[in-house]
Every structure is written in C-alpha cells, then in structure tokens.
Design an enzyme around this catalytic site. Structure first.
Site, mmCIF file in Angstrom:
data_model
loop_
_atom_site.group_PDB
_atom_site.id
_atom_site.type_symbol
_atom_site.label_atom_id
_atom_site.label_comp_id
_atom_site.label_asym_id
_atom_site.label_seq_id
_atom_site.Cartn_x
_atom_site.Cartn_y
_atom_site.Cartn_z
ATOM 1 N N HIS A 124 0.803 -1.226 0.000
ATOM 2 C CA HIS A 124 0.000 0.000 0.000
ATOM 3 C C HIS A 124 0.835 1.274 0.000
ATOM 4 O O HIS A 124 0.327 2.357 0.276
ATOM 5 C CB HIS A 124 -0.957 -0.007 1.202
ATOM 6 C CG HIS A 124 -1.938 -1.138 1.164
ATOM 7 N ND1 HIS A 124 -2.526 -1.675 2.298
ATOM 8 C CD2 HIS A 124 -2.433 -1.854 0.116
ATOM 9 C CE1 HIS A 124 -3.339 -2.661 1.952
ATOM 10 N NE2 HIS A 124 -3.294 -2.792 0.639
ATOM 11 N N ASN A 217 -2.013 -13.573 15.544
ATOM 12 C CA ASN A 217 -2.946 -12.456 15.579
ATOM 13 C C ASN A 217 -3.686 -12.495 16.913
ATOM 14 O O ASN A 217 -3.864 -13.564 17.499
ATOM 15 C CB ASN A 217 -3.944 -12.560 14.408
ATOM 16 C CG ASN A 217 -4.626 -11.237 14.109
ATOM 17 O OD1 ASN A 217 -3.968 -10.190 14.024
ATOM 18 N ND2 ASN A 217 -5.933 -11.262 13.955
#
Length: 249
Positions: A124, A217
């Site tokens: 990104h 996570n």
C-alpha cells in the site's frame, strides 16, 4: 499453552530456510500506531456527515475534499515519532541470518526498513514517499507534516500526493508480482497482525505452496483452520521469544 506454541514456532523457524512474513496493521499497533479505522468520529462530525475510514482515504475523497483529506492524513496516518517494536526488530534479525527472504506489508509507516529489513514489499505504499503530481519531484514525510492545507510542489506549484494506495486505486503490479513470487517460493509463511479481510492482499495466501503456515494475531482469522500453527498473542512477545537463540543456528 501460548508459551508452548512459541516453542513450536521457534523450532519451525530453525527448520526453515526460505521464510516470508506477511503483516498488517497489528504489526505496528505495538509501536503506538492505531488502526485508522478506529479514529473517524471527529472527522465525521466536522463534515456533518458519516464518513467511513475507507471513504476518508479514497481517491474520490482525495479529489473532492482535498483539504479534509490532508487534514486526516497528517493527523491519523503519519506517525514519525513511532519506533520499530520487537516484531520489526526480530524480522530484521531473521533476514540478517539468512532465513527471512521478504517482508510483505500492508502498512505504510516504513518501520520495517527503519528496523533494518532491506527486502520489504509495501503493498500500500509508504507515507515516507510523496511526489508532485505534475513534475514528479519527490518529498519526504517531514515536508508533508510541515505543510498546511493542500501541500504544493515548491518547483511547479502542483499538488503533492502521498505515495500510498488509496481506496479505489490499484495496487502496484510490480510489487504485487514480487509478493506472489516470494510467497510461492517460500517454505514457511508467517502471517501476523492482519484479519485477512482486505483483498486482493488477503488472497496472497493462496499462492503459498509450502507446508509451514503460521498465523499470529490477537483474534481468529478465516485462515486459522488451514494453519500449521496459530498463536493468539502479542506479536512483539512471540517474535522476541521465538527468535531468541536462533542466531548462528
């Protein structure tokens, strides 16, 4: 149980020689950079409308409301005071000892490079790179931070745009292709700090041909059932403890 899993992770790292790390926002939250999705209320009220985080960083919003876009961008997406955390540092160690071949990140903060990683694929883009939309002159994040309103090129006066991929914009195909190649060749893929809901980035897992998939996570993801190992704990803690003792192995 998590300590036992960290030991398993350590052993997997020890046995692997072509590791790729794929990370999301959770990698940088331990450096004090919040997920931008949690910080929109102020901007919605100011605009007298409900504006989602995705809309605030969309190409349409950038074109239609540039002043508001850059106000949000400066206050919520640039964190120059942030420093690499234990996860960033451990990944740099894994690269230095020849095990980690690539870091693929959805983050735009540049902390992997600051920690010492050299092969970083930024899906990104990065807030540390900015360019004039007309003459393509380059500017750093300090320039953007110091600017007011819509930043303008000091050479030609045109708008200076962050080198980040906004919503509605396409990913850089060269970066995406490099990510696909790296994951396809890996014997171990570590996925950390991402809920795996943002596409096309999340679809990269389908390119992995190895047999060591590790997911780290705080919460469960849609890929947990496919993983060799799942750890729901702090990325910094997990990497610090798992990489300890690997040097020279």
């Amino acid at each position: 149980m998590e300590d036992e899993k960290i030991g398993m992770f350590h052993n997997l790292l020890k046995e692997s020689s072509n590791i790729v790390f794929f990370g999301g926002a959770g990698v940088s939250t331990e450096s004090g950079i919040p997920d931008f999705r949690s910080a929109t209320g102020l901007y919605s009220r100011r605009l007298s409308a409900h504006v989602s985080p995705e809309e605030l960083v969309s190409h349409t919003f950038f074109e239609r409301c540039p002043e508001e876009f850059f106000d949000f961008y400066r206050k919520r997406l640039i964190y120059m005071e942030a420093k690499p955390n234990d996860c960033h540092k451990a990944l740099a160690v894994l690269e230095r000892i020849g095990k980690l071949k690539a870091v693929i990140t959805q983050n735009i903060d540049g902390l992997h490079q600051e920690a010492g990683s050299s092969h970083v694929l930024e899906l990104h883009g990065s807030v540390r790179r900015n360019y004039c939309m007309d003459c393509h002159a380059l500017y750093d994040a300090r320039f953007m931070q110091a600017s007011e309103g819509v930043p303008h090129c000091t050479r030609c006066g045109a708008t200076v745009k962050p080198d980040v991929v906004l919503y509605e914009e396409s990913l850089d195909m060269d970066v995406l292709d490099a990510a696909v190649r790296a994951i396809s060749a890996a014997d171990m893929l570590i996925v950390g700090g991402t809920s795996l809901i943002v596409y096309p980035a999340a679809g990269l897992l389908r390119c992995f041909n190895g047999d060591r998939l590790v997911l780290i996570n705080k919460t469960a993801t849609q890929a947990d059932r496919k993983a060799t190992l799942v750890i729901h704990d702090s990325l910094g803690k997990v990497f610090r403890e798992a990489v300890d003792g690997l040097t020279g192995s």
